[in-house]
Scaffold this motif. Structure first.
Motif, PDB file in Angstrom:
ATOM      1  N   MET A 384      33.760 -42.169 -45.134  1.00 56.19           N
ATOM      2  CA  MET A 384      34.984 -43.178 -45.404  1.00 56.19           C
ATOM      3  C   MET A 384      34.985 -43.218 -46.674  1.00 56.19           C
ATOM      4  N   ALA A 385      36.021 -42.648 -47.207  1.00 54.80           N
ATOM      5  CA  ALA A 385      36.250 -43.203 -48.494  1.00 54.80           C
ATOM      6  C   ALA A 385      37.023 -43.922 -49.210  1.00 54.80           C
ATOM      7  N   GLY A 386      37.353 -44.680 -50.380  1.00 53.45           N
ATOM      8  CA  GLY A 386      37.430 -46.134 -50.547  1.00 53.45           C
ATOM      9  C   GLY A 386      37.094 -46.812 -51.275  1.00 53.45           C
ATOM     10  N   ALA A 387      37.647 -48.620 -51.233  1.00 56.38           N
ATOM     11  CA  ALA A 387      37.343 -49.216 -51.593  1.00 56.38           C
ATOM     12  C   ALA A 387      36.946 -49.807 -49.976  1.00 56.38           C
ATOM     13  N   ALA A 388      36.546 -50.013 -49.410  1.00 51.26           N
ATOM     14  CA  ALA A 388      36.042 -50.129 -48.318  1.00 51.26           C
ATOM     15  C   ALA A 388      35.944 -51.505 -47.969  1.00 51.26           C
ATOM     16  N   GLU A 389      35.618 -52.490 -48.657  1.00 52.03           N
ATOM     17  CA  GLU A 389      35.272 -54.147 -49.265  1.00 52.03           C
ATOM     18  C   GLU A 389      36.933 -54.385 -49.360  1.00 52.03           C
ATOM     19  N   GLU A 390      37.879 -53.741 -49.084  1.00 51.85           N
ATOM     20  CA  GLU A 390      38.945 -54.529 -48.640  1.00 51.85           C
ATOM     21  C   GLU A 390      39.120 -53.833 -47.822  1.00 51.85           C
ATOM     22  N   LEU A 391      40.129 -55.023 -46.994  1.00 46.89           N
ATOM     23  CA  LEU A 391      40.101 -55.703 -45.484  1.00 46.89           C
ATOM     24  C   LEU A 391      41.393 -54.185 -45.119  1.00 46.89           C
ATOM     25  N   ILE A 392      42.152 -54.315 -46.198  1.00 49.12           N
ATOM     26  CA  ILE A 392      43.022 -53.203 -45.658  1.00 49.12           C
ATOM     27  C   ILE A 392      42.697 -51.917 -45.483  1.00 49.12           C
ATOM     28  N   LYS A 393      41.794 -50.998 -45.961  1.00 45.49           N
ATOM     29  CA  LYS A 393      41.304 -50.341 -45.518  1.00 45.49           C
ATOM     30  C   LYS A 393      40.814 -49.888 -44.169  1.00 45.49           C
ATOM     31  N   GLY A 394      40.216 -51.603 -43.464  1.00 50.32           N
ATOM     32  CA  GLY A 394      40.177 -51.317 -41.888  1.00 50.32           C
ATOM     33  C   GLY A 394      38.309 -50.710 -41.639  1.00 50.32           C
TER      34      GLY A 394
END
Length: 553
Positions: A384-394
């Motif tokens: 999972m690549a991306g800002a994982a700490e953001e709720l919207i990223k799931g």
């Protein structure tokens, strides 16, 4: 153009010498479909020829035969006038077999044709003169304006802007990027890794107001003497930048749902931790509803969202009038998927789906060895690549799905581009934030890419990067993702927020290495034909800019 490029018959007689292959060995395994593809191409039946060539790439070909097919595809692109796509394909071929003279001749012919086409397609006022007596005239100038900009950035929109500036420049345009610098908001922070030249306009508390901001951006565009302005990296303030440069042809680049959703650009309502609701409203069609929503939910936005809305006076009658007027007055509004296009079409003269491009040099064609499954222990990697700490990223959805799978099998791990996760399960491996240079390697190391977002993403940059690395994708069926991921073709879709459904899709790909490889290759084919910057510039931006420039005359 086809006469200037080595024909298929010549290619079959002259194999890639760098591979040490003979003519018979280089075409081994191609069989009758290759001969048929050649015949179809020479007869002008390009769509059928392309289908046959792509089918060949799905087969287990000798490496030399694969270069044969890719060279032919490059020639086919050139025969159809897709010169940027042809150039990119030939670059890969030459990188793979640098001693092959035929591919180098083809590349030289394409380069010459691109120079000729660039000159002939430009309006007279934007052409370089070939005669010293006529003097040298400046090429077309494009000013790209960013209001909310920092570098480095984890946001896909800003990465897109930087690459757009870069690749428009490579395509022969003169491009200037301008961004705002206002320290109280933390915007305009740029370090020396920024790969483009960008002009930062500094503001202080006294000058941070709409008229002064507009005047500063207008001065920058005037001094540059732009032919076209592209407005990007801006939320609700977009109409003000458009008003500032309305004396010029201007294009509004939508990166998500900005101005459609003034709350968070995503139409996502957060009721409680891990509890969200999707909103279907649109500020253009239901401005009063959006104003009420802001009154009820605005305090839950991030501080930058709140400050930007206040500066823009969102909800006022003056803002609404300007919103409608500037979108209607735009020469084009560029969106990332047909859903956004349909919502904006009643309010714009021209709305076009123009995807983000990707730098093909970041994703060279994967070698056969990169399709090996798992590590030495047979453990498969989900990424999972991306800002994982953001709720919207799931991430919470993905963790729940992986817990369900882990109860019955332990042959996988989940890598996350985050420094740490609270109470991380034993299958989680945090690898930290990855730069644009590092990320392609991490994607190629993975077996499956997962994008569990619960927000209405415009495109899903991670899904396209996975396609570039020939990796299958499991993504939420939300926003623009179903237009990027075709279920059962280059990946799998699951119901947004449904951990059980996601778990089923994970198990399906864990169990089937052939399907993983097939989907990965299908994604790579689509990446090459739709998502690389040379293709996006040639097929989408060049016709758009040519039309605008001709209308300007």
């Amino acid at each position: 153009m086809s006469d200037a490029i080595e024909t298929k018959t010549q290619l079959r007689r002259e194999p890639p010498g760098a591979l040490g292959a003979t003519s018979s060995s280089s075409t081994r395994g191609l069989g009758p479909d290759y001969q048929l593809a050649v015949q179809e191409a020479m007869a002008g039946r390009y769509a059928r020829a392309r289908e046959l060539y792509r089918g060949l790439l799905d087969e287990d070909l000798a490496e030399s035969a694969r270069w044969f097919v890719r060279n032919d595809l490059a020639v086919l692109n050139a025969m159809q006038g897709k010169l940027e796509a042809s150039r990119a394909e030939l670059k890969d071929v030459i990188d793979g077999c640098p001693g092959w003279i035929v591919a180098k001749k083809n590349a030289a012919s394409v380069h010459s044709a691109m120079n000729a086409a660039a000159t002939s397609e430009m309006p007279a006022s934007c052409r370089r003169s070939n005669s010293s007596r006529e003097g040298s005239r400046a090429p077309c100038k494009i000013s790209i304006l960013s209001f909310l900009f920092n570098w480095p950035s984890t946001g896909g929109g800003i990465v897109h802007t930087v690459e757009l500036v870069d690749f428009l420049g490579r395509a022969g345009y003169i491009v200037e990027h301008v961004h705002a610098k206002y320290e109280p908001w933390g915007i305009g922070r740029v370090d020396d890794t920024l790969p483009i030249r960008s002009i930062g306009i500094e503001f202080d508390n006294r000058s941070w107001n709409v008229p002064t901001i507009q005047a500063a951006f207008r001065r920058a565009v005037d001094q540059f003497e732009a032919d076209v302005v592209i407005i990007t990296d801006c939320w609700n303030f977009k109409p003000y930048l458009a008003q500032a440069v309305e004396a010029y042809p201007y294009v509004i680049r939508q990166q998500a749902l900005e101005c459609i959703c003034p709350l968070n650009n995503l139409r996502l309502l957060i009721d409680a931790p891990n509890r969200v609701r999707q909103c279907a409203m649109n500020q253009f069609t239901a401005p009063d509803h959006c104003t009420t929503c802001l009154a009820d939910n605005g305090v839950r936005s991030g501080q930058l969202h709140i400050a930007e809305r206040e500066l823009s006076r969102v909800g006022s009658s003056q803002y609404r009038d300007l919103l409608y007027r500037t979108y209607l007055g735009a020469d084009a509004v560029l969106v990332l998927n047909p859903l956004i296009q349909a919502e904006l079409r009643p309010y714009c003269e021209s709305v076009e789906v123009v995807t983000w491009g990707m730098d093909p040099d970041r994703f060279p064609w994967p070698s056969t060895s990169e399709h090996e499954d798992g590590d030495s222990n047979g453990t498969l990697t989900l990424l999972m690549a991306g800002a994982a700490e953001e709720l919207i990223k799931g991430l919470h959805v993905l963790r729940a799905a992986c817990r369900e799978v882990w109860r019955v099998r332990q042959d996988f791990r989940l890598r996350i581009t985050s420094r740490s996760i609270h109470n991380a399960e034993e299958f989680i491996q945090c690898i930290g934030w990855q730069s644009q240079e590092e990320l392609p390697t991490r994607i190629r190391e993975a077996d499956i890419i997962v994008m569990p977002t619960i927000a209405q993403e415009g495109l899903g940059r991670s899904t396209v990067e996975a396609m570039g690395a020939a990796r299958p994708v499991i993504a939420s069926a939300i926003g623009g993702l179903p237009y990027t991921v075709s279920h059962g073709v280059n990946g799998l879709l699951f119901e947004p927020g449904d951990a059980d459904d996601l778990a089923r899709q994970i198990v399906r790909l864990l169990d089937d290495p052939d399907e993983r490889r097939r989907m990965g290759l299908a994604g790579r084919r689509r990446f090459e034909t739709e998502f690389t910057w040379p293709v996006v510039i040639e097929d989408q931006y060049r016709p758009l800019l040519s039309r605008i420039l001709h209308a300007k005359r």
